[in-house]
Design a protein around this motif. Structure first.
Motif, PDB file in Angstrom:
ATOM      1  N   LEU A   1       0.828  -1.363  -0.053  1.00 47.65           N
ATOM      2  CA  LEU A   1       0.103   0.017   0.006  1.00 47.65           C
ATOM      3  C   LEU A   1       0.812   1.261   0.058  1.00 47.65           C
ATOM      4  O   LEU A   1       0.620   2.220  -0.522  1.00 47.65           O
TER       5      LEU A   1
ATOM      6  N   THR B   1      -3.568   2.897  10.068  1.00 48.30           N
ATOM      7  CA  THR B   1      -4.252   1.531   9.935  1.00 48.30           C
ATOM      8  C   THR B   1      -3.531   0.588   9.698  1.00 48.30           C
ATOM      9  O   THR B   1      -3.947  -0.717   9.696  1.00 48.30           O
TER      10      THR B   1
ATOM     11  N   GLU C   1      -1.011  -5.406   1.487  1.00 50.13           N
ATOM     12  CA  GLU C   1      -2.416  -5.850   1.362  1.00 50.13           C
ATOM     13  C   GLU C   1      -2.723  -7.205   1.203  1.00 50.13           C
ATOM     14  O   GLU C   1      -1.821  -7.804   0.457  1.00 50.13           O
ATOM     15  N   LYS C   2      -3.653  -7.689   2.090  1.00 49.07           N
ATOM     16  CA  LYS C   2      -3.694  -9.340   1.972  1.00 49.07           C
ATOM     17  C   LYS C   2      -4.655  -9.722   0.428  1.00 49.07           C
ATOM     18  O   LYS C   2      -5.542  -8.745   0.088  1.00 49.07           O
TER      19      LYS C   2
ATOM     20  N   SER D   1      -7.288 -11.234  -1.719  1.00 52.80           N
ATOM     21  CA  SER D   1      -8.730 -11.348  -1.468  1.00 52.80           C
ATOM     22  C   SER D   1      -9.008 -12.921  -1.698  1.00 52.80           C
ATOM     23  O   SER D   1      -8.877 -13.475  -2.522  1.00 52.80           O
ATOM     24  N   ARG D   2      -9.675 -13.366  -0.611  1.00 54.66           N
ATOM     25  CA  ARG D   2      -9.984 -14.858  -0.966  1.00 54.66           C
ATOM     26  C   ARG D   2     -11.444 -15.128  -1.609  1.00 54.66           C
ATOM     27  O   ARG D   2     -11.577 -16.041  -2.351  1.00 54.66           O
ATOM     28  N   ALA D   3     -12.421 -14.316  -0.946  1.00 53.01           N
ATOM     29  CA  ALA D   3     -13.729 -14.651  -1.593  1.00 53.01           C
ATOM     30  C   ALA D   3     -13.871 -14.222  -2.945  1.00 53.01           C
ATOM     31  O   ALA D   3     -14.824 -14.868  -3.664  1.00 53.01           O
ATOM     32  N   HIS D   4     -13.284 -13.324  -3.630  1.00 57.15           N
ATOM     33  CA  HIS D   4     -13.547 -13.003  -5.010  1.00 57.15           C
ATOM     34  C   HIS D   4     -12.692 -13.785  -6.088  1.00 57.15           C
ATOM     35  O   HIS D   4     -11.640 -14.032  -5.891  1.00 57.15           O
TER      36      HIS D   4
ATOM     37  N   LYS E   1     -17.189  -0.426  19.225  1.00 62.29           N
ATOM     38  CA  LYS E   1     -18.180  -1.162  18.169  1.00 62.29           C
ATOM     39  C   LYS E   1     -19.440  -1.002  18.974  1.00 62.29           C
ATOM     40  O   LYS E   1     -20.644  -0.891  17.978  1.00 62.29           O
TER      41      LYS E   1
ATOM     42  N   GLY F   1     -10.370  -6.388  -2.032  1.00 60.03           N
ATOM     43  CA  GLY F   1     -10.874  -6.248  -0.850  1.00 60.03           C
ATOM     44  C   GLY F   1     -10.249  -5.157   0.219  1.00 60.03           C
ATOM     45  O   GLY F   1     -10.992  -4.988   1.150  1.00 60.03           O
ATOM     46  N   ASN F   2      -9.158  -4.536  -0.048  1.00 58.17           N
ATOM     47  CA  ASN F   2      -8.475  -3.597   0.933  1.00 58.17           C
ATOM     48  C   ASN F   2      -9.170  -2.105   0.739  1.00 58.17           C
ATOM     49  O   ASN F   2      -9.352  -1.821  -0.232  1.00 58.17           O
TER      50      ASN F   2
ATOM     51  N   TYR G   1     -13.101  -2.527  14.154  1.00 57.17           N
ATOM     52  CA  TYR G   1     -12.969  -3.827  13.735  1.00 57.17           C
ATOM     53  C   TYR G   1     -11.674  -4.483  13.669  1.00 57.17           C
ATOM     54  O   TYR G   1     -11.348  -5.677  13.650  1.00 57.17           O
TER      55      TYR G   1
ATOM     56  N   THR H   1      -9.336  -4.338  11.334  1.00 55.10           N
ATOM     57  CA  THR H   1      -8.979  -4.574  10.094  1.00 55.10           C
ATOM     58  C   THR H   1      -9.328  -3.698   9.045  1.00 55.10           C
ATOM     59  O   THR H   1     -10.559  -2.979   9.282  1.00 55.10           O
ATOM     60  N   ILE H   2      -8.851  -3.642   7.899  1.00 50.07           N
ATOM     61  CA  ILE H   2      -9.373  -2.878   6.713  1.00 50.07           C
ATOM     62  C   ILE H   2      -9.413  -3.723   5.551  1.00 50.07           C
ATOM     63  O   ILE H   2      -9.821  -3.128   4.506  1.00 50.07           O
ATOM     64  N   GLU H   3      -9.493  -4.921   5.685  1.00 49.45           N
ATOM     65  CA  GLU H   3      -9.753  -5.978   4.826  1.00 49.45           C
ATOM     66  C   GLU H   3     -11.418  -6.402   4.823  1.00 49.45           C
ATOM     67  O   GLU H   3     -11.933  -6.688   5.742  1.00 49.45           O
ATOM     68  N   GLU H   4     -12.013  -6.056   3.563  1.00 42.37           N
ATOM     69  CA  GLU H   4     -13.438  -6.387   3.518  1.00 42.37           C
ATOM     70  C   GLU H   4     -13.978  -7.791   4.065  1.00 42.37           C
ATOM     71  O   GLU H   4     -14.971  -7.891   4.604  1.00 42.37           O
ATOM     72  N   ASP H   5     -13.342  -8.772   3.874  1.00 44.28           N
ATOM     73  CA  ASP H   5     -13.579 -10.100   3.786  1.00 44.28           C
ATOM     74  C   ASP H   5     -13.770 -10.160   5.544  1.00 44.28           C
ATOM     75  O   ASP H   5     -14.484 -11.001   5.956  1.00 44.28           O
ATOM     76  N   GLU H   6     -12.635  -9.933   6.238  1.00 42.37           N
ATOM     77  CA  GLU H   6     -12.764  -9.932   7.610  1.00 42.37           C
ATOM     78  C   GLU H   6     -13.692  -9.256   8.307  1.00 42.37           C
ATOM     79  O   GLU H   6     -14.035  -9.586   9.492  1.00 42.37           O
TER      80      GLU H   6
ATOM     81  N   GLU I   1     -16.713 -11.449   7.955  1.00 41.06           N
ATOM     82  CA  GLU I   1     -16.711 -12.521   8.871  1.00 41.06           C
ATOM     83  C   GLU I   1     -17.046 -11.974  10.360  1.00 41.06           C
ATOM     84  O   GLU I   1     -17.843 -12.470  10.859  1.00 41.06           O
ATOM     85  N   LEU I   2     -16.224 -10.648  10.750  1.00 36.94           N
ATOM     86  CA  LEU I   2     -16.730 -10.383  11.950  1.00 36.94           C
ATOM     87  C   LEU I   2     -18.322  -9.950  12.271  1.00 36.94           C
ATOM     88  O   LEU I   2     -18.782 -10.192  13.284  1.00 36.94           O
TER      89      LEU I   2
END
Lengths: 200, 118, 139
Positions: A27, A76, A89-90, A92-95, A192, B28-29, B103, B105-110, B113-114
């Protein structure tokens, strides 16, 4: 001819930079590349005879927004992993890439089909050039006495429009203050459940 | 060749637009999504400025001895849009900061899940 | 933060130049490229450079955040107020021609005031944004 050559080259650079931004995963590097992207587009605005726009893009895109994005990255980044992976950046798993590619491909094809009927680049007889713009160019001096037509249109002819834009900028500032204006709350877990009540 | 030069700007604009859209859909980020939106936005700026350019025209500042100017109206619209754009980007980034604080995290998937594990 | 001599000297030399340039862009915007939006962003860039080099607290000593909030509202009010003044003088909203003795003089005055309002608001909001993001980092 030379400006068309510069135009073509800069646009090609922009396209390459955007693909690089898409493919990178670090990033920090992406934000830096976005600064370069903004600077390239400022140069392109100069080539297309829009010095005012280039001015703004150079100051805003390459200056302020890069600083803001870097500040966000610092806020962040994940501290669990090592120093190397801080800004990574991780994946993406779902896509799967095929559905977005199909959407983008179909939309892009439709838009390219639409360009067939657009008047050519720089055509002086295009509809955009023959209506209200001609009035501005011919009457700015006698109406306002301001040689810079962009300023005259911005502040005088379309002053109401600009008032709205300034109000939007002001509102965005207020909204950011509401969201992150105070100090960070001490215990991150309680935030939250309480929703929006923790603005200090 | 003329057809190519006439439409090259618009094609690159569409290409940039699609790269921005693809980034928004497929990554997702959240920060990367915002940068994708910004690329999309800049491509719209190019569309406007390209429409306003006149071949052989000068920058729209009245000068003696120049008759042909570029169209000042798109310049005005985009000038204000750039500043409004950075204010909106800052708002989006502020939301990302708050999401990170809530949360972790800033990853959409996580984040999904949360949300579903609640 | 470890003090960096070169950074300090160079930025002390650059910041006044950036501010003078911002003022030039603000008030010469009628004749050359420039105007309130650009001038506001350039001015805030000067203060952000100061904050990056000398620290956030030093920058907030120069322009405290409550002053920034007042300035941001003042610029917008100045813009809207010019419109109200033209209304009271019997013309349409934001029709500057009645502000001066001739139409050209009125337009000049109106455009100057409106651009000043835009510049103040944009500079103040950009600084508010930066201070909000940078201030979030310290606990």
């Amino acid at each position: 001819m030379i400006d068309i050559l510069i135009n073509v080259t800069l646009l090609a650079f922009l396209a390459i930079t955007s693909v690089a931004i898409l493919r990178m995963t670090n990033l920090f590097a992406i934000v830096m590349l976005y600064g370069i992207f903004s600077l390239l587009s400022a140069g392109l605005f100069v080539v297309m005879d829009a010095p005012d726009v280039a001015f703004t893009e150079a100051a805003v895109g390459a200056g302020i927004s890069t600083v803001l994005m870097l500040a966000t990255l610092a806020l962040t980044r994940s501290r669990k992993r090592g120093h190397e992976g801080d800004y990574e950046e991780k994946p993406s798993r779902a896509h799967r890439p095929w559905l977005p590619l199909a959407v983008v491909g179909i939309t892009g094809t439709a838009l390219v089909y639409g360009t067939w009927d657009i008047p050519g680049f720089g055509d002086p007889n295009a509809p955009a050039q023959t209506h209200v713009a001609r009035y501005y160019i011919e009457n700015t001096m006698s109406d306002t006495g301001v040689p810079n037509m962009v300023t005259a249109v911005l502040a005088s002819y379309r002053g109401f429009d600009t008032l709205g834009e300034v109000a939007v900028v002001f509102t965005a500032g207020v909204a950011v203050l509401l969201l992150i204006g105070g100090r960070r709350p001490k215990s991150g877990a309680k935030v939250k459940s309480e929703g929006g009540e923790d603005e200090a | 060749m003329d057809f190519f030069i006439d439409h090259y700007n618009y094609w690159v604009v569409i290409f940039l637009m699609m790269v921005g859209l693809y980034t928004v859909i497929s990554r997702g980020n959240l920060i990367k999504k915002i940068i994708g939106l910004n690329i999309f936005q800049v491509s719209v700026f190019f569309l406007y400025i390209s429409v306003g350019t006149v071949e052989g025209g000068a920058a729209p500042i009245l000068t003696d001895g120049i008759e042909l100017y570029s169209n000042p109206l798109p310049h005005v619209l985009i000038l204000t849009a750039i500043v409004v754009g950075v204010a909106m980007t800052a708002l989006a980034l502020a939301l990302v900061v708050r999401i990170k604080e809530s949360y972790g995290t800033i990853e959409e998937d996580e984040i999904h899940e949360l949300d579903h594990s609640l | 933060m470890k003090p960096n001599l070169i950074l300090h000297v160079v930025s002390k030399f650059l910041i006044p130049l950036i501010i003078v340039f911002a003022l030039y862009v603000q008030f010469h915007g009628d004749f050359g490229p420039g105007g309130g939006f650009q001038a506001g962003v350039i001015f805030s860039a000067a203060i952000i450079l100061y904050a990056l080099v000398f620290g956030l607290d030093a920058a907030e000593k120069i322009i405290p955040s409550h002053v920034l909030r007042i300035l941001a509202s003042f610029g917008l009010l100045l813009y809207a107020g010019v419109g109200v003044v033209t209304l009271l003088l019997g013309a349409n909203y934001l029709d500057y021609s009645v502000l001066g003795s001739t139409q050209i003089a009125g337009q000049h005055l109106g455009i100057l005031l409106v651009e000043l309002g835009v510049g103040i608001t944009v500079a103040a909001v950009m600084l508010i944004l930066y201070f909000a993001f940078a201030g979030r980092g310290r606990t």
